[in-house]
Structures are given as C-alpha cells and as structure tokens.
Design a protein around this motif. Structure first.
Motif, PDB file in Angstrom:
ATOM      1  N   PHE A  19     -17.665   6.287  12.869  1.00 47.14           N
ATOM      2  CA  PHE A  19     -16.528   6.190  12.475  1.00 47.14           C
ATOM      3  C   PHE A  19     -15.834   6.439  12.211  1.00 47.14           C
ATOM      4  N   GLN A  20     -14.242   6.045  12.656  1.00 48.68           N
ATOM      5  CA  GLN A  20     -13.683   7.424  12.622  1.00 48.68           C
ATOM      6  C   GLN A  20     -12.582   6.414  11.434  1.00 48.68           C
ATOM      7  N   MET A  21     -12.222   8.119  10.431  1.00 52.26           N
ATOM      8  CA  MET A  21     -10.781   7.853   9.584  1.00 52.26           C
ATOM      9  C   MET A  21      -9.758   8.474   9.965  1.00 52.26           C
ATOM     10  N   ALA A  22      -8.770   8.126  10.732  1.00 55.61           N
ATOM     11  CA  ALA A  22      -7.369   8.181  11.004  1.00 55.61           C
ATOM     12  C   ALA A  22      -6.717   8.955   9.725  1.00 55.61           C
ATOM     13  N   LYS A  23      -6.234  10.040  10.164  1.00 54.63           N
ATOM     14  CA  LYS A  23      -5.720  11.068   9.364  1.00 54.63           C
ATOM     15  C   LYS A  23      -4.213  10.959   8.625  1.00 54.63           C
ATOM     16  N   LYS A  24      -4.218  10.702   7.269  1.00 51.28           N
ATOM     17  CA  LYS A  24      -3.033  10.549   7.055  1.00 51.28           C
ATOM     18  C   LYS A  24      -2.834   8.834   7.368  1.00 51.28           C
ATOM     19  N   THR A  25      -2.873   7.854   7.402  1.00 54.79           N
ATOM     20  CA  THR A  25      -3.167   6.188   7.472  1.00 54.79           C
ATOM     21  C   THR A  25      -2.876   5.868   5.999  1.00 54.79           C
ATOM     22  N   ILE A  26      -2.079   4.530   6.402  1.00 50.62           N
ATOM     23  CA  ILE A  26      -2.164   3.668   4.903  1.00 50.62           C
ATOM     24  C   ILE A  26      -3.363   3.150   4.291  1.00 50.62           C
ATOM     25  N   PRO A  27      -3.201   3.820   3.246  1.00 50.01           N
ATOM     26  CA  PRO A  27      -4.701   3.087   2.296  1.00 50.01           C
ATOM     27  C   PRO A  27      -4.469   1.777   1.970  1.00 50.01           C
ATOM     28  N   ALA A  28      -4.677   0.960   3.487  1.00 47.52           N
ATOM     29  CA  ALA A  28      -4.636  -0.806   3.172  1.00 47.52           C
ATOM     30  C   ALA A  28      -5.822  -1.383   3.580  1.00 47.52           C
ATOM     31  N   LYS A  29      -6.542  -1.993   3.172  1.00 47.50           N
ATOM     32  CA  LYS A  29      -7.670  -2.313   3.248  1.00 47.50           C
ATOM     33  C   LYS A  29      -6.889  -3.369   4.904  1.00 47.50           C
ATOM     34  N   LYS A  30      -7.905  -3.869   5.527  1.00 44.27           N
ATOM     35  CA  LYS A  30      -7.608  -4.649   6.979  1.00 44.27           C
ATOM     36  C   LYS A  30      -7.127  -5.927   6.281  1.00 44.27           C
ATOM     37  N   GLY A  31      -5.921  -6.805   6.930  1.00 39.01           N
ATOM     38  CA  GLY A  31      -5.906  -8.340   5.848  1.00 39.01           C
ATOM     39  C   GLY A  31      -5.202  -8.003   4.577  1.00 39.01           C
ATOM     40  N   ARG A  32      -5.097  -7.086   4.464  1.00 40.80           N
ATOM     41  CA  ARG A  32      -4.672  -6.566   2.229  1.00 40.80           C
ATOM     42  C   ARG A  32      -3.010  -5.800   2.909  1.00 40.80           C
ATOM     43  N   PHE A  33      -2.198  -5.898   1.909  1.00 45.02           N
ATOM     44  CA  PHE A  33      -1.301  -5.031   1.614  1.00 45.02           C
ATOM     45  C   PHE A  33      -1.805  -4.270   1.308  1.00 45.02           C
ATOM     46  N   LEU A  34      -0.394  -2.402   1.231  1.00 50.78           N
ATOM     47  CA  LEU A  34      -0.464  -2.275  -0.278  1.00 50.78           C
ATOM     48  C   LEU A  34       0.591  -2.195  -1.239  1.00 50.78           C
ATOM     49  N   ASP A  35       0.559  -2.366  -2.793  1.00 49.86           N
ATOM     50  CA  ASP A  35       1.119  -2.437  -3.123  1.00 49.86           C
ATOM     51  C   ASP A  35       1.417  -1.032  -3.915  1.00 49.86           C
ATOM     52  N   LEU A  36       2.743  -0.927  -3.646  1.00 49.62           N
ATOM     53  CA  LEU A  36       3.221   0.272  -4.044  1.00 49.62           C
ATOM     54  C   LEU A  36       4.639  -0.336  -4.889  1.00 49.62           C
ATOM     55  N   HIS A  37       4.587   0.547  -6.155  1.00 42.81           N
ATOM     56  CA  HIS A  37       5.825   0.607  -7.110  1.00 42.81           C
ATOM     57  C   HIS A  37       6.535   1.759  -7.447  1.00 42.81           C
ATOM     58  N   LEU A  38       7.952   1.319  -7.175  1.00 44.70           N
ATOM     59  CA  LEU A  38       9.415   2.601  -7.633  1.00 44.70           C
ATOM     60  C   LEU A  38      10.175   2.577  -8.414  1.00 44.70           C
ATOM     61  N   GLY A  39      10.364   2.949  -8.608  1.00 44.11           N
ATOM     62  CA  GLY A  39      11.617   3.619  -9.806  1.00 44.11           C
ATOM     63  C   GLY A  39      12.674   4.603  -9.748  1.00 44.11           C
ATOM     64  N   ILE A  40      13.314   4.555  -9.964  1.00 40.41           N
ATOM     65  CA  ILE A  40      15.125   5.653 -10.130  1.00 40.41           C
ATOM     66  C   ILE A  40      15.539   5.844 -10.858  1.00 40.41           C
ATOM     67  N   TYR A  41      15.571   7.085 -11.510  1.00 45.36           N
ATOM     68  CA  TYR A  41      16.468   7.775 -12.054  1.00 45.36           C
ATOM     69  C   TYR A  41      17.652   8.708 -11.823  1.00 45.36           C
ATOM     70  N   ILE A  42      18.899   7.833 -11.912  1.00 47.98           N
ATOM     71  CA  ILE A  42      20.151   8.422 -11.065  1.00 47.98           C
ATOM     72  C   ILE A  42      20.818   9.656 -12.984  1.00 47.98           C
ATOM     73  N   GLU A  43      20.419  11.402 -11.834  1.00 46.53           N
ATOM     74  CA  GLU A  43      20.810  11.776 -12.472  1.00 46.53           C
ATOM     75  C   GLU A  43      22.590  12.100 -12.588  1.00 46.53           C
ATOM     76  N   SER A  44      22.706  12.331 -11.287  1.00 44.70           N
ATOM     77  CA  SER A  44      24.580  12.185 -11.265  1.00 44.70           C
ATOM     78  C   SER A  44      24.782  12.011 -10.513  1.00 44.70           C
ATOM     79  N   ILE A  45      26.022  10.947 -10.700  1.00 39.52           N
ATOM     80  CA  ILE A  45      26.668  10.456  -9.449  1.00 39.52           C
ATOM     81  C   ILE A  45      28.375  11.574  -9.151  1.00 39.52           C
ATOM     82  N   SER A  46      29.115  12.299  -8.302  1.00 41.36           N
ATOM     83  CA  SER A  46      29.865  12.710  -8.270  1.00 41.36           C
ATOM     84  C   SER A  46      30.971  12.114  -7.046  1.00 41.36           C
ATOM     85  N   ASN A  47      31.580  13.039  -6.625  1.00 39.45           N
ATOM     86  CA  ASN A  47      32.518  13.581  -4.918  1.00 39.45           C
ATOM     87  C   ASN A  47      32.821  11.897  -4.259  1.00 39.45           C
TER      88      ASN A  47
END
Length: 849
Positions: free
Chosen positions: A432-460
């Motif tokens: 049973f081959q486990m590929a290195k650094k593959t997306i951790p999502a089961k076959k037929g399903r999608f990976l749920d990834l959550h994201l947030g951003i904090y803006i420290e500064s805006i310039s120039n």
C-alpha cells in the motif's frame, strides 16, 4: 528538573532506585539527594559537576540551617556524563553502602554515613529532563565474581536439586552451552539433557547484557538487546525458586524483570483475528497473531516511531529508533499514557540517515519479533493482548530530542505488507503506497481548509503603477489524520523550517501579487500547531506587492476598492475548498494610517465563480473551478494633499489673471506680462499634476479642473487683446482730432478767396461747381497731410457748413476708450462670478459621487 519525590515506604537493603533522563546542553551541575523532606538530614549527596569534570559524593547529618560545616569530606570520581546526553543512574541499597551504577555498569560504592532508615525523600535539582518517573525496584539478587574464563547462569532450586535452565558461556572454547538437569542432587552428569551449543556472542573483558524472557513453553535469550536463542522447557517453571550466577567474571548487576498480567488469553497462531479499523493509510491494515508487518522507507530525521494500536486505543508496541542517541526504545501505552519507567532500551542502531531500510514486525503469540534489513534485531514480550491490532501510526521526532513524538519529521515512503507467519520472507507482499506530501482528503471528498488574514501594515501606495505594499499574517487551518498524536501536550508547536517542509501544506498563492517575500528576520516567521486529532493551524508572515486596478475618473476625490486575492494553485474545488474563518476572518491593525488614503472598511469576500483554463499538454487543456478568497479594502482618497498642492495654487493663478482687469487699460506692458506669466505658470503646474498619475484614456476630475482654469486664464488674455484693440482705435482718433485742430484756419481762408461776388461771401453760398471743386481740393489737402493718420474706410468730413472735424474724431476716440473701460468693468464681475459658479457645480458634483 527540580523534584522532591517521596518514597512510598521506608528504604531497605536490596532495593534499587532508578533515574532516567537527559542532561540539558547548558547544564552546570546536577544534584541528587537522599534526604528527609526538608533536608534536615542528607544521607547521600550525589553532585554531578560538569564544569569541574567530576562527581562529588557527601553526607550531612544535620543541615537544618544550611551550615556547610555539617558536611563530611567529599568522595570524588571522574565524571562519566556529558552535557546533552541521556543518563541512566541507579542506586542499589546494601547493608552498609550505596552501590551507584551508571548505564547499568558499576560506578562507585559509597559507604553509609547516615542510616538509610532516615531517608524519606529523593531531591533532584539542576538543568535537565526526567524521561521517566522515579522507580524503586524491589529486592533483587546481587552476586559478584572475579575471574574471566567463563560465566554460568542457572534457573534452579535453592540447593541445585533441579536446574531448569543452564546457560554456560565458555570463553576458552568460544561456545555457549544450554541444557537442563531435572535431577541433579548428586551432581550426576547423566541427568543433563543434551546440550544445545551455539557460538558465544560475549567477549572477554567486555561488558555483557543477557536478558532471559520466560514464555509459556520456552526461555527466550536476548544478548546485547538482540534475539539469541529459544530454549524449550525441560522442567516445569513452577520448580524454579532461585537464579544462580557463577563462573569467572565480574558481575555488576542481576535484575529480575516484572511479570505483566494479560487481561485476556491471547490467541495462538492460526486463530482468526479482528478486522482492522485504522484509517492511518489509504488501505486498512490487519496485523493479527503470526502476521508480519513490513515498513520500508528512508528517514532524514534524528528519530521516528512506529506505534501499533489496539481497537481500544492502547499501544501494544511502541518502537522508537533514536539515531541521535544510537539506541532503540520499546514500550507500551495504555489510555494514551506511555510509562517511561518501563521502557526497554537496546543500545545499538542498525539504521542510518538517508539510507533505505526495511523493518519487519512479526506478531507472535507471546511477543513481537523485530527484524531490520532481514536480520533479527530484538524481541519484545506482550504486555497486553495483541489479537485486535487495528491501526499503525508512524510519526517522527523533532530537535531537541526530548520532545518525544511531537513532530512529523519523518520522510518515509511506506510499503506496508501483511504476510502469514508460515513464511515470513517468502510470501508476496501486499503493498500500500502512501505518496509523500499528498493532500489529506479521502477519495471522493474534498479537504475543508479555513483561512484568515491579519493586515499589519499598508504602505507605498503607487498610483502611477497601481500597486501597493501590504504586510500581512496568513492563518490557515485544516485536518490531516496522518498528524494525529498522543503527546502529553494537547497542542504541539512546530517552528523548524526543515520539519515544516516535510509536511503537506496547502498550495495557496496570492493571485494579484506581483511578488511576495516571506519574512525571515531573525528566524523564519511562521508557526505550525498540531493537536491530538490532527487539526493543523499554520500561520506565516509575508510582505507582498499587490496590484490594484484603479478607477481614476473622480481623482482626487475617488474611492477605490482593492483586494488581496488568495487562490489554490493546483487543487480544484472538488479537491479542496477554501473558506473564511467563521469568526473575525479578516482583521487589521487599527494604527494603520496612509498618507493619501483613509481605509473606510475591510470585508472578506469570495471569488470562486470563475472557471480557469490551464494547460495539460501542448495541444490539450482543462478547465476547473478553483477556490478563491478576496480580502477587500475600501479606500477613500484624502483631499488635503491635492487641495494644497493642486487646487489652491491653480485657483490663485486664475485669480491673479484677473488683476489685469484693474490695471490701467493704457498700461500695455504690465498687462501683457501679467497675462502671459499666469498662462505659463498654469501650464507648468499642470504638467507637474500629471506626472504622478497613470496615462489613462479618460478625463479625470483633476483634468477638468485644470482645463477650466486654463480656459479662464486664456479668456483673460483674450479680454486684454480686445481692450487693447479698442485703445489703439481711441489713440488713432485722438491723433486725427489733434491734427485737424491745427489745419482748419488755413483751409477756411482759401475757401473765402475763391468766391467771385461779395454777396456770396456774405451769404456763404458758393456756386455749385465751385463747391464741388472746393470740397475735393480740401479733402485732398487733408489727405495729403498724413495718409496714414486714419483708415480709408472712415468718412471724410465736409469742411464747410459742418462742425469742426476735430470734435468728431475726439468724440470717436472717447467712445473707443469708454468701450474698453466697459469691457474691463464687466470682466471684473463676470470672470470671478463665472469661476465661483463653476466651483459650486464642480465640488457639488464630485463630492456627491
């Protein structure tokens, strides 16, 4: 490492106190005290002094006030320890002395100065880590001998009537003989069973380590941590009461291990086993009795582990090779806790970094057999039932090595195989081959990834290039079942760049960024947290140059909407869906101040409705819908700068052009200079206004203002030209009037002399023909005076019977001058009024946009 351990009972001779751990890399000294609770009495002060290079041992019969005079003379010995190394220190209690063992080898014998019956606590202080709880072993057999020809180990009755197992190491012949004697009362050699002879793995004058495990039907002999031989029982175990160690040699320790009580009767080879429920790999793994699990791969780390889990979550085998310490640790875990005091260490390391290896673990009815690269390595007896192994977990270790099991720092490509115990190496492997650094999502399903951003500064913010710089923190979170752990810490921190690079990370990128730099001062600015369920929280800091398409129709009273766009590069929405955090997904530093803009609001948004086309080969392509997130920034330009630098100066130039309306209309040089100076100044200032702006194809609000100002200044110049034309006409009429005044008497006298009769003279009525001739002559005379004095189109005045010519031209001159004055007066009101009206319409319109 500061511990004050209370002994559960009074210490007695025959007991052993074991300490295991690792010294800190910056340790200066470690103190181990056998003492009373408050250190009134210290029976043994064991002081490891790294700086001085020795170990000092001492006692204090009365140390209530910390008086150093109560200490006795120190007994010193060279320090066998090193900073940063693991340690194994054991204190055996004899009738008259402490026996100190280091790494299970004899180190020193310290005679009692204070009775051990006063000892109630064990105090430990210094820089280091305890890898196990302090363990007090029960009384054990301690035997010593002083020759080096042979060594004998007997499992027997007290008086040698029965010898169940005779292990005889013969150095002179290089052999090991194993046998049994059911009846040896009279030392009759005929009672011995046939000897089973093997080459002697133990060498003269070298430390040896022999472990003998008692199984249901045989003795398992391990030498130096590795399997040596299995000796079938010839005599029932119930007859054994003593261990005899004899022969020629120096014995440092004899230990009797503990017996682990099994909760159930484990099945023997061939009985059916449970179905594996583990989801660690893409295929389920079943490791029942008499089955072998193969794990092959390569490691770049200092260590890794392999854990075999039962269905109830207990770890039946914890296999931990430590390449940095050159040892392998075996253990079990129950209820998520691994007792380090029950670890078994094998001090040899057949594995190397970046070299492919294969580990085979055979699950036998009585224990696990470990093979590394085809050679038997060690045996680990079952401490609990192993018939329902359901899950295998492989996790690496980080630096420093004390963070056991915290980090996925193992770079393995796994070949997991289950084969029947009939032929451990001859059956085909189910891989049973486990590929290195593959997306951790089961076959037929999608990976749920959550994201947030904090803006420290805006310039120039560069309007001409339509680009601005933003310094931000990007937060992501997802679940990777391969990163589950059972560490004592619920959340584990990873801050090592090399470790991070071996873990699967989402392939997000900033789609509208011209370039991005990840901050690495003073260290790479990121962190990665992993909880026990494999939920990963990954954050980093980046500085990006973001492209923003500006709509400059209302510049400089414009409002802009710029966005930081985040998209998955390779995974479509069917594979990975990126969503904002449910709470506070987009935040900003409240102290951000832009010189030209004010930020009205920030808003998280989605942009996943676009279908992207990407190439597969030269002549083929695919389309896909990729998750896309936008962090929208709503900006309003501050008018202050442009008001001071653009609007007020140009408005003043327009107002200055009106000064010419108040200057005397005859002062031509002054009015010419003023009109042309304002026009040139306005043109120069307009060029400066356009310098910092992009060359767009439409007119901006500032362009409309500048064009209006230019028209007002130009009209002021035209007004001066009209006034100047009237003034020139006035001057010409004035000149003609002056000349007519000087010539009129002579012309009148000639006309009188031409009359024939006196009555004509008196009546003033000339003859008809003479009147015509006189008029023509007079006109010619007048014209001959100065043909350029007046234009041809002017009517020539009648000399006779009319008012004087000078009065007529004087009147015409005055009329032209008055017209010029009227134009100036009208301009003084019309120009400012029109400009004010333009301002009202201009500012009302653009401020309402």
């Amino acid at each position: 490492m500061n511990t004050n351990f209370r002994f559960p009972e009074k210490l007695t001779p025959g007991q052993t106190i074991m300490l295991k751990g690792v010294f800190a890399a910056n340790a200066d000294q470690i103190a181990i005290n056998f003492q009373t609770e408050h250190m009134e009495v210290i029976a043994l002060h064991y002081n490891i002094r790294f700086g001085l290079g020795h170990v000092a041992m001492n006692s204090a019969g009365s140390w209530k006030n910390g008086n150093t005079e109560n200490w006795g003379p120190e007994e010193k010995k060279a320090n066998p320890f090193r900073r940063g190394d693991p340690f194994d220190i054991r204190f055996r209690l004899h009738n008259d002395h402490f026996e100190v063992l280091v790494d299970k080898l004899d180190f020193y014998g310290y005679r009692y100065r204070v009775g051990i019956d006063t000892i109630t606590h064990l105090g430990i202080g210094g820089a280091g880590y305890l890898l196990c709880t302090i363990k007090v072993y029960p009384r054990q057999a301690i035997l010593q001998s002083y020759d080096n020809a042979r060594g004998v180990i007997n499992f027997q009755t007290k008086n040698f009537e029965i010898i169940a197992f005779h292990f005889n190491m013969r150095f002179y012949s290089g052999k090991v003989e194993m046998s049994a004697a059911p009846n040896w009362k009279n030392a009759n050699t005929a009672n011995w069973s046939p000897p089973e002879i093997l080459p002697n793995p133990v060498k003269k004058n070298e430390p040896f380590d022999v472990k003998i495990r008692v199984h249901d039907s045989y003795f398992q002999i391990n030498v130096y941590g590795g399997h040596f031989y299995d000796f079938a029982y010839k005599v029932p175990l119930s007859t054994i009461t003593h261990i005899h160690v004899g022969g020629n040699g120096y014995l440092t320790a004899v230990e009797t291990g503990e017996k682990y009580t099994l909760q159930w009767q484990c099945p023997v080879c061939g009985r059916p086993s449970c179905t594996a429920q583990g989801e660690m790999f893409s295929s389920r793994v079943q490791v029942s009795d008499c089955k072998t699990l193969f794990v092959s791969g390569m490691t770049y780390a200092d260590g890794f582990w392999i854990k075999l889990y039962r269905k109830n979550g207990d770890v039946v085998l914890y296999f931990n090779p430590r390449l940095d310490l050159q040892l392998v640790i075996f253990n079990t875990c129950k209820g998520g806790q691994c007792t380090t005091g029950e670890e078994e260490w094998v001090r040899k390391m057949p594995l190397k970094k970046q070299v492919k290896f294969e580990v085979a673990i055979t699950n036998e009815a009585r224990g696990f057999q470990k093979f590394i690269n085809g050679a038997h390595f060690a045996t680990f007896a079952h401490r609990t039932c192993s018939y329902d192994i359901a899950l295998i977990e492989t996790i690496g270790m980080s630096d420093p090595p004390l963070l056991v099991g915290f980090v996925m720092n193992l770079y393995l490509y796994f070949l997991i195989s289950v084969i029947n115990c009939v032929s451990a190496w001859g059956m085909d492997k189910l891989e049973f081959q486990m590929a290195k650094k593959t997306i951790p999502a089961k076959k037929g399903r999608f990976l749920d990834l959550h994201l947030g951003i904090y803006i420290e500064s805006i310039s120039n913010f560069r309007t001409q290039e339509m680009v601005f710089d933003v310094d931000l923190y990007l937060y992501t979170s997802w679940r990777d079942p391969r990163m589950r752990h059972n560490s004592s810490d619920e959340i584990v921190l990873i801050a090592d760049k090399e470790t991070r690079d071996k873990i699967w990370l989402p392939d997000l990128y900033f789609a509208n960024a011209r370039f991005c730099n990840f901050q690495e001062v003073t260290v790479p600015n990121f962190n990665l947290f992993v909880d026990r369920n494999g939920v990963i929280s990954y954050s980093l800091r980046a500085t990006c140059s973001i492209s923003c398409s500006l709509d400059l129709v209302n510049y400089p009273m414009d409002r802009q909407q710029c966005a930081v766009r985040v998209i998955s590069y390779a995974h479509t929405r069917e594979q990975m869906r990126v969503r904002w955090f449910s709470e506070s997904p987009l935040r900003m530093n409240e102290e951000i101040e832009l010189p030209e803009f004010s930020i009205t609001k920030i808003q998280p948004d989605y942009c996943d409705n676009s279908v992207y086309r990407y190439a597969i080969t030269e002549k083929s392509y695919r389309t896909g819908n990729f998750s896309c997130l936008e962090a929208s920034l709503f900006l309003e330009r501050s008018l202050g700068y442009n008001l001071v630098q653009s609007y007020i100066p140009t408005g003043l130039i327009v107002a200055i052009s009106w000064v010419s309306f108040f200057i005397d209309r005859r002062a031509v040089p002054a009015r010419v200079t003023l009109s042309f100076t304002t026009l040139v100044s306005l043109t120069t200032l307009g060029n400066g206004l356009r310098y910092d702006l992009p060359q767009v194809s439409y007119a901006k609000a500032i362009d409309l203002w500048y064009g209006a100002c230019l028209i007002f200044v130009f009209l002021a110049l035209i007004e001066f030209a009209v006034v100047n034309s009237f003034m020139r006409t006035s001057e010409k009429f004035a000149t003609i009037s002056t000349r007519q005044t000087t010539r009129r008497p002579a012309l009148h006298a000639r006309s009188i002399l031409r009359e024939d009769t006196p009555e004509k003279i008196f009546t003033g009525e000339p003859r008809k023909e003479d009147r015509k001739v006189g008029f023509l002559h007079e006109q010619e005379e007048l014209l001959d005076c100065d043909e350029s004095a007046y234009p041809i189109w002017f009517p020539h005045p009648i000399v006779h019977d009319e008012p004087p010519v000078s009065e007529y031209f004087t009147r015409m001159s005055l009329e032209a001058s008055r017209s010029a004055l009227r134009i100036d007066k009208l301009s003084r009101v019309l120009f400012p009024g029109t400009f004010i009206a333009f301002n009202i319409m201009y500012w009302s319109y653009y401020k309402s946009q």
